[in-house]
Scaffold this active site. Structure first.
Site, PDB file in Angstrom:
ATOM      1  N   GLY A  13      92.863 126.198 -32.916  1.00 49.97           N
ATOM      2  CA  GLY A  13      93.026 124.925 -33.615  1.00 49.97           C
ATOM      3  C   GLY A  13      91.799 124.024 -33.601  1.00 49.97           C
ATOM      4  CB  SER A  14      88.198 124.492 -32.837  1.00 54.14           C
ATOM      5  OG  SER A  14      87.768 125.465 -33.746  1.00 54.14           O
ATOM      6  CG  ASN A  15      88.038 125.097 -38.405  1.00 48.78           C
ATOM      7  OD1 ASN A  15      87.064 124.521 -38.894  1.00 48.78           O
ATOM      8  ND2 ASN A  15      87.983 126.347 -37.968  1.00 48.78           N
ATOM      9  CE  LYS A  65     118.016 137.034 -40.607  1.00 48.00           C
ATOM     10  NZ  LYS A  65     118.514 137.020 -39.242  1.00 48.00           N
ATOM     11  CE  LYS A  92     101.577 136.546 -38.674  1.00 47.69           C
ATOM     12  NZ  LYS A  92     101.817 137.931 -38.268  1.00 47.69           N
ATOM     13  CG  ASN A 108      91.631 130.051 -45.964  1.00 48.93           C
ATOM     14  OD1 ASN A 108      92.062 129.825 -44.824  1.00 48.93           O
ATOM     15  ND2 ASN A 108      90.992 131.176 -46.263  1.00 48.93           N
ATOM     16  CG  HIS A 110      86.922 133.727 -44.982  1.00 46.42           C
ATOM     17  ND1 HIS A 110      87.947 134.493 -44.457  1.00 46.42           N
ATOM     18  CD2 HIS A 110      85.859 134.553 -45.090  1.00 46.42           C
ATOM     19  CE1 HIS A 110      87.514 135.732 -44.279  1.00 46.42           C
ATOM     20  NE2 HIS A 110      86.246 135.793 -44.654  1.00 46.42           N
ATOM     21  CG  ASP A 151      89.760 135.423 -47.768  1.00 43.86           C
ATOM     22  OD1 ASP A 151      90.444 134.447 -47.435  1.00 43.86           O
ATOM     23  OD2 ASP A 151      89.512 136.376 -47.005  1.00 43.86           O
ATOM     24  CD  GLU A 180      84.855 128.464 -39.231  1.00 45.23           C
ATOM     25  OE1 GLU A 180      86.049 128.150 -39.217  1.00 45.23           O
ATOM     26  OE2 GLU A 180      84.451 129.557 -38.766  1.00 45.23           O
TER      27      GLU A 180
HETATM   28  C1  GAR Z   1      88.025 130.119 -37.716  1.00 49.07           C
HETATM   29  O1  GAR Z   1      86.789 130.722 -37.518  1.00 49.07           O
HETATM   30  C2  GAR Z   1      88.500 130.337 -39.143  1.00 49.07           C
HETATM   31  O2  GAR Z   1      87.463 130.305 -40.098  1.00 49.07           O
HETATM   32  C3  GAR Z   1      89.100 131.708 -39.051  1.00 49.07           C
HETATM   33  O3  GAR Z   1      89.787 131.704 -37.824  1.00 49.07           O
HETATM   34  C4  GAR Z   1      89.120 130.826 -36.905  1.00 49.07           C
HETATM   35  C5  GAR Z   1      90.136 129.857 -36.344  1.00 49.07           C
HETATM   36  O4  GAR Z   1      89.576 129.042 -35.358  1.00 49.07           O
HETATM   37  N1  GAR Z   1      89.950 131.963 -40.174  1.00 49.07           N
HETATM   38  C6  GAR Z   1      90.070 133.148 -40.743  1.00 49.07           C
HETATM   39  O5  GAR Z   1      89.499 134.142 -40.329  1.00 49.07           O
HETATM   40  C7  GAR Z   1      90.990 133.207 -41.950  1.00 49.07           C
HETATM   41  N2  GAR Z   1      90.739 134.357 -42.745  1.00 49.07           N
HETATM   42  P1  GAR Z   1      90.298 127.691 -34.917  1.00 49.07           P
HETATM   43  O6  GAR Z   1      91.750 128.046 -34.600  1.00 49.07           O
HETATM   44  O7  GAR Z   1      89.562 127.279 -33.666  1.00 49.07           O
HETATM   45  O8  GAR Z   1      90.175 126.704 -36.035  1.00 49.07           O
END
Ligand code: GAR
Length: 194
Positions: A13-15, A65, A92, A108, A110, A151, A180
């Site tokens: 969850g850092s983003n 489900k 997901k 999103n 990526h 994507d 990010e």
């Molecule tokens: C991030 O690097 C994000 O870009 C990636 O998962 C990580 C989640 O980090 N997302 C994907 O790969 C989606 N295809 P976070 O939980 O610390 O935000």
């Protein structure tokens, strides 16, 4: 009026934290009102709870489900009057009806320079491992709208980072993550200002 945001997460969850800080500081014309997680132990859930943000965990245990689980989420988003959805480390694939409902209203993040290293199977560390295996000189991250593909939606913003010869997936991931945390808040700010 502040835009009402739901953030979808699967892990640390850092983003999510990066956009939460900017919304709480008033830098983005938005309020995060819901966090939806595909994982009951996601770190993002405790961040949400500490900020008194409502949380919802999708139950993926019974595969038959899953569609009805997304109907529950969709109804919750309607009840909460959600304007935009941010997929912040959500791994997901969403069902078509759900993507359709939020077309143009869901973004999103990526961890690669789409179209490189994107699509089915490319998520999290797998992306960085593939970038290193391909001996790329640069990588980065992309914020894009979510469409019916994986994507493939319209790109809103990208940031580039160098790849060094002694990089490991961890060191590269950390360098990309710093970017990010910059472009996701910027993209959301742009979206919520329109
Ligand atoms: C991030 O690097 C994000 O870009 C990636 O998962 C990580 C989640 O980090 N997302 C994907 O790969 C989606 N295809 P976070 O939980 O610390 O935000």
């Amino acid at each position: 009026m502040k835009k009402r945001i739901a953030v979808f997460v699967s892990g640390t969850g850092s983003n999510f934290k990066a956009i939460l800080e900017k919304t709480e500081a008033g830098d983005i014309n938005a309020e995060i009102v819901l966090v939806v997680s595909s994982n009951p132990t996601a770190g993002a859930l405790s961040i949400a709870e500490n900020s008194q943000i409502k949380t919802h965990v999708i139950n993926f245990k019974d595969k038959s489900k899953i569609n009805s689980e997304y109907v529950i989420v969709s109804d919750l988003l309607t009840v909460l009057n959600i304007d935009y959805i941010v997929l912040a480390g959500y791994i997901k694939i969403l069902p078509a009806f759900f993507v359709k409902k939020y077309l143009g209203r869901m973004i999103n993040i990526h961890p690669s320079l789409i179209p490189k290293f994107s699509g089915v199977g490319y998520y999290g560390h797998k992306v960085h491992e593939s970038v290193l295996a391909a001996r790329e000189n640069e990588s980065g991250c992309t914020v894009h709208f979510v469409d019916e593909g994986v994507d493939t939606g319209e790109i809103i913003m990208q940031a580039i980072v160098p790849v060094f010869g002694d990089d490991t997936p961890d060191t590269l991931a950390a360098r990309v993550l710093i970017e990010e945390h910059k472009i996701l808040p910027l993209a959301l700010k742009k979206l919520c200002a329109d």
